[in-house]
Write an enzyme that holds these catalytic residues in place. Structure first.
Site, PDB file in Angstrom:
ATOM      1  N   ASP A 155      -0.706 -10.414  11.742  1.00  0.00           N
ATOM      2  CA  ASP A 155       0.392  -9.480  11.494  1.00  0.00           C
ATOM      3  C   ASP A 155       1.009  -9.747  10.122  1.00  0.00           C
ATOM      4  OD1 ASP A 155       2.085  -7.380  12.113  1.00  0.00           O
ATOM      5  OD2 ASP A 155       3.516  -8.622  13.211  1.00  0.00           O
ATOM      6  N   CYS A 212      -0.936   9.133  33.000  1.00  0.00           N
ATOM      7  CA  CYS A 212       0.336   8.390  32.962  1.00  0.00           C
ATOM      8  C   CYS A 212       1.017   8.542  31.607  1.00  0.00           C
ATOM      9  CB  CYS A 212       0.078   6.915  33.251  1.00  0.00           C
ATOM     10  SG  CYS A 212       1.558   5.879  33.187  1.00  0.00           S
ATOM     11  N   CYS A 235      12.433   3.623  16.772  1.00  0.00           N
ATOM     12  CA  CYS A 235      12.046   2.525  17.660  1.00  0.00           C
ATOM     13  C   CYS A 235      13.064   1.381  17.569  1.00  0.00           C
ATOM     14  CB  CYS A 235      10.658   2.030  17.269  1.00  0.00           C
ATOM     15  SG  CYS A 235      10.089   0.609  18.228  1.00  0.00           S
ATOM     16  N   CYS A 262      12.405  -4.576  21.668  1.00  0.00           N
ATOM     17  CA  CYS A 262      12.522  -3.791  22.897  1.00  0.00           C
ATOM     18  C   CYS A 262      11.192  -3.867  23.630  1.00  0.00           C
ATOM     19  CB  CYS A 262      12.858  -2.338  22.559  1.00  0.00           C
ATOM     20  SG  CYS A 262      12.969  -1.239  24.001  1.00  0.00           S
TER      21      CYS A 262
END
Length: 381
Positions: A155, A212, A235, A262
């Protein structure tokens, strides 16, 4: 690319690489990884989606997303000499978490005076853990075959890690844009080693989201604007971690008591009932982050913040954003509970606050006013 490319003919190199893969999997497990895969470097089919996402401005203030252009989708341009990408999955659900961990997280979100920190950030900084162990894996390869070209990512660079994970069989891209695994959900980190070894490719897996759309429906700020498409500007993870400056007024109430990240779209995902525990103690929650109270975290000065978050991903946001986020959460708690201790703590901090923090404190204090509470109730909470 670290290391010198090996001078071997392609047939010998391919045979060596094929024989190496089983040993690589064993080494990865010893180092705490849950799974590895091998992806090709041709990501051309992902380029249109990346460009459309950037052109829509969905990356917000994450300018590094656009700075490297299509290098994100072209591994051999980012790291010349790359032939394959070794992808790695590392589960991060804490070792001491209960079987009903999802229910515990939901209760925390319904407890206004409790501070909610994303599960992945309660222990050691994953960047440090994965990068060190990926490098150890590369060192083992080098000991076995000699110097080779490689570069480790966690990352930390313009890498399409979810795309690479999906192509290498780690899982599939869920509608929330995170990687999903049928037996392990999505509570895991991804890391990569770009290398010049022609390792055999892993088989991708089929997607199993079906009809879903629980993640779309649960998102507090409606940041998942369509299946497989997130507007980072909405976000909560982006707002509380990446964004500098003020949090948009219209999104503050929806943030609730989330002060760092979150997890809602993962908590609601049916596949996360299978989320496995980490093999490492690194991701166990530190004492201050086990069901912390907002008021306890609010009194940390910068020195205590730095001390408490040493070696943690949280330290990256700095004390100013930390206070900004808690101020918003305290405002939401004040509106929900009317607790005078919250109003007092906010008011006492106002005279010494920076301009940015003062604006958020003033907003938070306004949430305790009857008309604000009535307005929120009218809007459906």
């Amino acid at each position: 690319m670290n290391g010198a490319p090996r001078q071997e003919d392609s047939t010998t190199s391919t045979l060596d690489a094929a024989a190496l893969l089983p040993q690589l999997r064993a080494w990865a497990l010893e180092l705490g990884f849950s799974q590895i895969g091998v992806a090709d470097i041709d990501l051309a089919s992902a380029e249109p989606g990346l460009l459309a996402w950037l052109e829509a401005g969905f990356h917000g203030e994450m300018h590094y997303m656009a700075a490297h252009g299509l290098k994100r989708a072209r591994p051999a341009e980012l790291v010349p000499g790359t032939l394959r990408v070794l992808t790695a999955r590392m589960d991060y659900r804490p070792q001491d978490s209960a079987d009903d961990w999802q229910a515990i997280e939901w209760r925390g979100l319904r407890t206004p005076l409790q501070a909610q920190v994303s599960l992945y950030a309660r222990g050691r900084d994953y960047h440090k853990v994965l990068r060190a162990r990926l490098q150890q894996l590369a060192t083992r390869i080098e000991a076995a075959i000699g110097p080779f070209g490689h570069r480790v990512f966690t990352d930390s660079a313009p890498v399409l890690e979810v795309e690479l994970a999906a192509r290498s069989g780690i899982g599939w891209r869920g509608k929330h844009t995170l990687t999903l695994h049928r037996e392990h959900g999505s509570m895991f980190f991804l890391g990569e080693i770009y290398l010049d070894l022609p390792l055999p490719l892993s088989e991708p897996v089929t997607a199993h989201c079906g009809q879903c759309q629980a993640c779309l429906d649960i998102c507090p700020t409606r940041a998942i604007v369509a299946p497989y498409r997130v507007d980072a500007r909405r976000c909560i993870s982006y707002l509380t971690i990446e964004q500098d400056g003020p949090i948009p007024l219209e999104l503050r109430a929806a943030i609730g008591n989330r002060i760092y990240g979150c997890d809602d779209c993962q908590l609601i995902c049916p596949w996360n009932k299978f989320a496995g525990k980490s093999e490492l103690p690194d991701f166990d929650a530190r004492a201050p982050l086990r069901a912390p109270r907002l008021l306890d975290l609010w009194v940390w000065d910068e020195a205590e913040f730095l001390r408490r978050t040493e070696g943690s991903a949280i330290r990256r946001i700095g004390h100013a954003r930390w206070r900004r986020n808690i101020a918003v959460a305290l405002g939401n708690a004040l509106r929900e509970t009317g607790d005078p201790a919250v109003a007092q703590a906010l008011a006492e901090a106002l005279p010494q606050a920076s301009e940015l923090l003062a604006e958020h404190i003033e907003w938070a204090l306004e949430q305790g006013q009857p008309e604000r509470q009535a307005e929120h109730a009218h809007q459906g909470g």
